[in-house]
Design a protein around this motif. Structure first.
Motif, mmCIF file in Angstrom:
data_model
loop_
_atom_site.group_PDB
_atom_site.id
_atom_site.type_symbol
_atom_site.label_atom_id
_atom_site.label_comp_id
_atom_site.label_asym_id
_atom_site.label_seq_id
_atom_site.Cartn_x
_atom_site.Cartn_y
_atom_site.Cartn_z
ATOM 1 N N HIS A 1 -50.415 -129.047 40.731
ATOM 2 C CA HIS A 1 -49.243 -129.405 39.929
ATOM 3 C C HIS A 1 -49.645 -130.608 39.060
ATOM 4 C CE1 HIS A 1 -44.800 -131.000 39.930
ATOM 5 N NE2 HIS A 1 -45.295 -130.834 38.722
ATOM 6 N N ILE A 2 -49.809 -130.343 37.752
ATOM 7 C CA ILE A 2 -50.331 -131.383 36.851
ATOM 8 C C ILE A 2 -49.278 -131.777 35.814
ATOM 9 C CG2 ILE A 2 -52.154 -131.958 35.194
ATOM 10 C CD1 ILE A 2 -53.925 -129.854 36.510
ATOM 11 N N PRO A 3 -48.817 -133.018 35.865
ATOM 12 C CA PRO A 3 -47.872 -133.470 34.845
ATOM 13 C C PRO A 3 -48.602 -133.812 33.534
ATOM 14 C CG PRO A 3 -48.200 -135.192 36.502
ATOM 15 C CD PRO A 3 -49.079 -134.040 36.896
ATOM 16 N N VAL A 4 -48.221 -133.148 32.470
ATOM 17 C CA VAL A 4 -48.865 -133.395 31.172
ATOM 18 C C VAL A 4 -47.843 -134.053 30.238
ATOM 19 C CG1 VAL A 4 -50.033 -132.351 29.194
ATOM 20 C CG2 VAL A 4 -50.388 -131.403 31.492
ATOM 21 N N HIS A 5 -48.072 -135.311 29.991
ATOM 22 C CA HIS A 5 -47.183 -136.063 29.109
ATOM 23 C C HIS A 5 -47.651 -135.811 27.674
ATOM 24 C CE1 HIS A 5 -45.475 -140.333 28.095
ATOM 25 N NE2 HIS A 5 -44.884 -139.374 27.417
ATOM 26 N N LEU A 6 -46.751 -135.371 26.804
ATOM 27 C CA LEU A 6 -47.220 -135.026 25.458
ATOM 28 C C LEU A 6 -46.190 -135.304 24.378
ATOM 29 C CD1 LEU A 6 -47.237 -131.110 25.009
ATOM 30 C CD2 LEU A 6 -45.483 -132.449 26.146
ATOM 31 N N GLY A 7 -46.696 -135.291 23.159
ATOM 32 C CA GLY A 7 -45.860 -135.326 21.972
ATOM 33 C C GLY A 7 -46.478 -134.392 20.945
ATOM 34 N N LEU A 8 -45.692 -133.961 19.986
ATOM 35 C CA LEU A 8 -46.239 -133.187 18.873
ATOM 36 C C LEU A 8 -46.098 -134.062 17.639
ATOM 37 C CD1 LEU A 8 -44.735 -129.600 19.539
ATOM 38 C CD2 LEU A 8 -47.013 -130.477 20.137
ATOM 39 N N VAL A 9 -47.221 -134.438 17.074
ATOM 40 C CA VAL A 9 -47.178 -135.373 15.947
ATOM 41 C C VAL A 9 -47.215 -134.568 14.645
ATOM 42 C CG1 VAL A 9 -48.209 -137.442 14.941
ATOM 43 C CG2 VAL A 9 -48.487 -136.982 17.389
ATOM 44 N N GLY A 10 -46.176 -134.734 13.826
ATOM 45 C CA GLY A 10 -46.085 -133.974 12.574
ATOM 46 C C GLY A 10 -47.199 -134.372 11.619
ATOM 47 N N THR A 11 -47.896 -133.364 11.067
ATOM 48 C CA THR A 11 -49.014 -133.699 10.177
ATOM 49 C C THR A 11 -48.537 -134.268 8.846
ATOM 50 O OG1 THR A 11 -49.031 -131.348 9.679
ATOM 51 C CG2 THR A 11 -50.805 -132.163 11.065
ATOM 52 N N LYS A 12 -47.295 -133.936 8.472
ATOM 53 C CA LYS A 12 -46.779 -134.497 7.210
ATOM 54 C C LYS A 12 -46.185 -135.881 7.434
ATOM 55 C CE LYS A 12 -45.323 -130.613 4.383
ATOM 56 N NZ LYS A 12 -44.263 -129.739 4.903
ATOM 57 N N SER A 13 -45.291 -135.959 8.413
ATOM 58 C CA SER A 13 -44.545 -137.204 8.614
ATOM 59 C C SER A 13 -45.326 -138.241 9.405
ATOM 60 C CB SER A 13 -43.253 -136.905 9.362
ATOM 61 O OG SER A 13 -43.580 -136.350 10.638
ATOM 62 N N GLY A 14 -46.272 -137.761 10.199
ATOM 63 C CA GLY A 14 -46.975 -138.685 11.087
ATOM 64 C C GLY A 14 -46.098 -139.160 12.237
ATOM 65 N N ARG A 15 -44.976 -138.486 12.449
ATOM 66 C CA ARG A 15 -44.040 -138.893 13.512
ATOM 67 C C ARG A 15 -44.036 -137.887 14.652
ATOM 68 N NH1 ARG A 15 -39.786 -140.850 10.171
ATOM 69 N NH2 ARG A 15 -40.490 -142.889 9.412
ATOM 70 N N ASP A 16 -43.552 -138.356 15.796
ATOM 71 C CA ASP A 16 -43.328 -137.434 16.916
ATOM 72 C C ASP A 16 -42.177 -136.506 16.560
ATOM 73 O OD1 ASP A 16 -45.285 -138.436 18.533
ATOM 74 O OD2 ASP A 16 -43.960 -139.759 19.682
ATOM 75 N N LEU A 17 -42.421 -135.206 16.667
ATOM 76 C CA LEU A 17 -41.373 -134.232 16.341
ATOM 77 C C LEU A 17 -40.487 -134.018 17.562
ATOM 78 C CD1 LEU A 17 -43.714 -131.695 14.500
ATOM 79 C CD2 LEU A 17 -42.368 -133.581 13.512
ATOM 80 N N ARG A 18 -39.251 -133.589 17.307
ATOM 81 C CA ARG A 18 -38.360 -133.293 18.437
ATOM 82 C C ARG A 18 -38.879 -132.069 19.175
ATOM 83 N NH1 ARG A 18 -33.978 -131.669 16.753
ATOM 84 N NH2 ARG A 18 -34.149 -132.298 14.581
ATOM 85 N N LEU A 19 -38.805 -132.146 20.479
ATOM 86 C CA LEU A 19 -39.364 -131.075 21.308
ATOM 87 C C LEU A 19 -38.249 -130.232 21.906
ATOM 88 C CD1 LEU A 19 -41.962 -133.231 23.297
ATOM 89 C CD2 LEU A 19 -42.392 -131.811 21.286
#
Ligand code: 0A1
Ligand code: ZN
Length: 877
Positions: free
Chosen positions: A485-503
């Motif tokens: 059981h592996i907890p993977v903490h992540l974000g998706l960083v928008g290539t245009k905005s450079g911001r974390d996108l809503r998940l």
């Protein structure tokens, strides 16, 4: 000699007899100390009446033995080199024994020994059996009363656990002190110190208003080196009250510094014994790193008072119960007191270099091993650091509040008991309502899990599909692994905005930053409503102790390094980018083709240097290339020369391209204020010193002058040591040699500084260093009997000087094996630890493999201690 036999977890049984109270009298003498023990013994209800009494005992000369006042006849008991057996005993009785031991003959530094003329003890894990006959196992807990008798002149200070209750004079210039420890404890937490020591004293008022006296005992000349340890202790006491609701429980807390010690320090109840390197600091003798390490170790030992002492381990297989939890606690404390992101970066860099290597080698073992030959070999990075990573995952899984409720429950339910890892995890499951059964596999499976990740973005549907596949490699004795059981903490960083996108995952909105749970061998995560093409930022904060592979392009990494909202992953992206460049250069070096520097790395560094850094300590980390050891860890076949050449090349190219920036950074961060080991100054010093390293990589004239000036200015050890190291590691012997000589003369009287003097010289990459090691082994300040010296000289050479240790004529290996053979007789614990680099032979080319194995065989041909035997057998299996 018969082969040492393993002990198995599955064989655990409660002790046949328990001891409820232990009364000891030590009549101290360097060669013939007498130890009288009166044990209050009773049969354990789980065992049959009439079961023989078996007590552990090693290197003890039995002088007298009686039960309930009646001396035993020779046919009523048996003694061999490991135990005492009394054939018939009552259900409950008093056992009196008297033994003689020789502290001066004890070079193993386990049991009672002398260090710089003072008596001291080290009982974890199985040292108490070298002091008296006893059921020397952590599930036997007794209250202790200890009378220490010594010579008033040579041993004016007589210490043991708990509170002093009586003292007095005796005939013949002797005196005594009696100590009473009201908290039942296992024998491994027993301690005694006697010698001519001086103390500094302070006090702490606990949350409930009790006043605790705090003492640090040192040799008189070190009285000026205790301030930082004392301040750290008080901060730790305060922190444990706030973060865990844990108060100290005795009226007195003592720390003693000793020069000869196998490890960092030891959490004996009320009387912590420290390696002097882990307690003494002074701006002129200790670096920033040493100040921070002292703070962490003082806190670690103090935190053990609850996680270890009040609640202890049922057996030594549960060692990580106290160590993993306590390391996690000290890491959080240091993060709160210093720069949290830097603490995490440092811990993870070290972990991924050293623990990953251990987990991939022949001594790999689970965080809870299921067998051992010598428990002393299991004070490892896996038990300590991977154990801490598991507790960190637990804390993230259940959340901070449930974690605190779980820990409160654990301390309340098991106070005064010796328990198991299940007991701990069950409290977390109960407090959180979560099912942690799959999670328990982290404790039983060895090896570093690998995650292969890939993802794709579909513009038409605005979906991002992330596929994670896990696999744990086979390790000795464990060919097949189950999914963790592996907890993977992540974000998706928008290539245009450079911001974390809503998940949004499975229709559920997770915010912009989330933890997903990988439980299967392969799992797909479909994120919907992803508004632009993302680059995933995975395993933020190193959310699980795994190797993560994702096919990042170099542009992606440069992007993440600049934009990721997670500071740890910004740093990690930079490291990955540098690694890709280094890998090309390693290949170029091996193929004998011209090395070409990846301009993206230069540009990434240029941007870092141009931006106004908000956290200089993080910036210093971002500007630091992966170490040679870490680069080696990424390679299936390690080529130390190519790694060294590639890394040196990158450093030089960066220095040439950005010389003026480094010079500017150096000049902007000189500190005039008096030295303080506080985060802001430490950050500025580390940034300045990183800049100086680059300038020295090209032996720039300005850089040389600055290094020399920094050395001569003699402002503090951090700056002096860094400058001296750069000079000694350069080609400029004309400047380095006089500096080294002056330094060695100035500090000849200070063993901790001399350790640094040794380490600086033997980490030099130049090829003449092996002779220097041999020469320094004859230096009057060096001794094989002192573990700090062995680590500073031999340990530094074998672990931090890869190009020289791995010379292809095998001379580095031979030197290490010779040392191990000598240490095997003197100090088996240290001997076994020193072998580590030789156990990694499988990672090297055939010639080196044969040379390393040859040295292991040569060690195996000796008459071996169980410690060395176990490691060598595993390494050659
Ligand atoms: N429990 C101590 C470490 C320690 C372990 C063994 C020792 O002697 C063999 C000494 C200290 C800690 O975790 O700090
Ligand atoms: Zn510990």
């Amino acid at each position: 000699m018969s082969e040492p036999q393993p002990t198995y977890l599955s064989d655990y049984r409660p002790p046949a007899y328990r001891v409820t109270r232990t009364e000891l009298t030590f009549d101290l003498d360097p060669n013939a100390t007498r130890v009288k023990a009166r044990l209050h013994v009773e049969r354990h209800p789980e065992h049959q009446p009439g079961v023989p009494l078996e007590l552990d005992g090693e290197q003890l000369a039995l002088k007298a033995i009686a039960i309930d006042g009646q001396p035993l006849q020779p046919d009523e008991y048996e003694v061999d080199e490991a135990r005492l057996v009394v054939h018939r005993v009552p259900e409950a009785f008093l056992l009196d024994t008297e033994v003689e031991i020789s502290p001066d003959a004890n070079t193993a530094l386990s049991g009672l020994y002398r260090s710089s003329g003072m008596f001291c003890t080290q009982c974890e894990a199985e040292g108490f059996r070298r002091i008296t006959f006893y059921p020397d196992r952590p599930d036997v807990m007794a209250t202790f009363s200890t009378t220490v008798i010594g010579r008033a002149e040579q041993e004016p200070v007589l210490l043991s656990n708990g509170n002093p209750v009586e003292r007095g004079e005796l005939p013949g210039g002797r005196h005594f002190v009696t100590w009473e420890d009201p908290y039942p404890k296992p024998s491994y937490l027993f301690a005694l110190v006697a010698g001519d020591l001086s103390k500094v004293e302070d006090h702490f008022t606990t949350a409930s208003g009790r006043d605790v006296i705090l003492q640090i005992w040192v040799e008189e000349e070190n009285l000026d080196k205790t301030d930082h340890a004392m301040a750290s202790l008080k901060r730790a006491m305060q922190w444990d009250e706030e973060a865990y609701g844990r108060e100290y429980d005795l009226d007195l807390f003592m720390i003693v510094a000793v020069n000869d010690f196998n490890m960092g320090a030891m959490e004996n109840k009320g009387l912590n014994i420290f390696n002097s390197a882990a307690v003494l600091t002074h701006p002129h003798t200790a670096t920033d790193a040493a100040f921070q390490s002292v703070e962490g170790i003082v806190a670690h030992e103090y935190f053990h008072n609850w996680s270890g002492n009040r609640v202890t381990c049922r057996d030594w297989f549960q060692l990580s119960l106290k160590e993993g939890f306590t390391v996690f606690r000290d890491q959080c404390f240091s993060a709160d007191t210093n720069s949290a992101p830097v603490k995490r970066i440092e811990d993870v860099s070290f972990f991924r270099t050293a623990q990953f290597a251990e987990d991939a080698g022949p001594t790999a073992h689970p965080v809870r091993p299921d067998h051992y030959i010598e428990i002393g070999n299991f004070y490892t990075l896996t038990i300590y650091e991977k154990g801490a990573e598991i507790v960190r995952m637990l804390s993230n899984l259940v959340g901070e509040e449930a974690f605190r409720r779980g820990s409160d429950l654990y301390f309340a339910r098991f106070d005064g008991q010796a328990v198991t890892i299940e007991d701990f995890v069950d409290c977390m499951a109960e407090a959180s309502g979560q099912d942690l059964s799959q999670f328990m596999l982290w404790y039983s499976q060895a090896g570093t899990p690998e995650i292969d990740a890939h993802g794709d973005y579909d513009y038409a549907t605005a979906e991002y599909r992330l596929i994670l596949r896990q696999r744990t490699p086979a390790t000795p004795g464990q060919p097949d692994k189950q999914a963790l059981h592996i907890p993977v903490h992540l974000g998706l960083v928008g290539t245009k905005s450079g911001r974390d996108l809503r998940l949004t995952l499975d229709g559920e909105s997770l915010g912009s930053d989330a933890v997903i749970h990988l439980r299967e061998e392969e799992q797909e995560f479909l994120f919907t409503d992803v508004s632009e093409a993302p680059i995933p930022s995975l395993l933020r904060g190193f959310s699980a102790p795994v190797r993560l592979h994702f096919p990042y392009g170099r542009e992606d990494l440069a992007f993440l390094q600049a934009k990721d909202s997670d500071g740890f992953n910004r740093w990690d992206a930079g490291q990955r980018l540098a690694l890709l460049a280094l890998e090309d250069l390693i290949a170029a070096h091996r193929n004998g083709v011209e090395k070409v520097m990846d301009p993206r790395v230069v540009e990434a560094f240029r941007s870092l240097l141009a931006a106004e850094a908000d956290d200089k300590a993080v910036l210093a980390q971002m500007l630091t290339l992966p170490s040679e050891a870490y680069i080696a860890e990424q390679q299936a076949l390690v080529d130390v020369d190519a790694i060294h050449a590639a890394r040196t090349f990158v450093k030089q190219r960066l220095a040439l391209a950005l010389r003026d920036d480094f010079l500017r950074v150096y000049e902007a961060h000189g500190i005039d204020a008096p030295y303080a080991p506080e985060p802001e100054q430490i950050a500025a010093r580390s940034l300045k010193n990183v800049a100086l390293s680059y300038l020295m990589a090209i032996e720039d004239e300005a850089g040389l002058e600055l290094a020399h000036e920094q050395f001569e200015a003699d402002h503090n050890m951090t700056d002096v040591r860094h400058a001296l190291t750069l000079l000694v590691h350069s080609s400029r012997g004309d400047i380095a040699d006089p500096a080294l000589k002056a330094f060695g003369e100035k500090w000849a009287h200070d063993p901790l500084v001399m350790d640094q003097w040794f380490a600086i010289q033997v980490s030099r990459p130049q090829p003449d260093v092996l002779d220097r090691v041999k020469f320094l082994m004859e230096h009057p300040a060096f001794s094989l009997k002192n573990p700090n010296k062995v680590r500073a000289l031999i340990g530094t050479f074998a672990n931090q000087n890869p190009v020289n240790f791995h010379r292809d004529d095998g001379a580095g290996y031979r030197l290490l094996a010779d040392t191990v053979i000598e240490l095997n007789r003197l100090n088996p614990e240290i001997a076994a630890r020193m072998i580590t680099p030789l156990t990694r032979w499988a990672r090297f080319d055939e010639t080196r493999q044969e040379l390393m194995k040859g040295e292991l065989e040569r060690i195996r041909a000796e008459e071996l201690s169980p410690n060395v035997y176990e490691v060598v057998e595993k390494a050659l299996a």
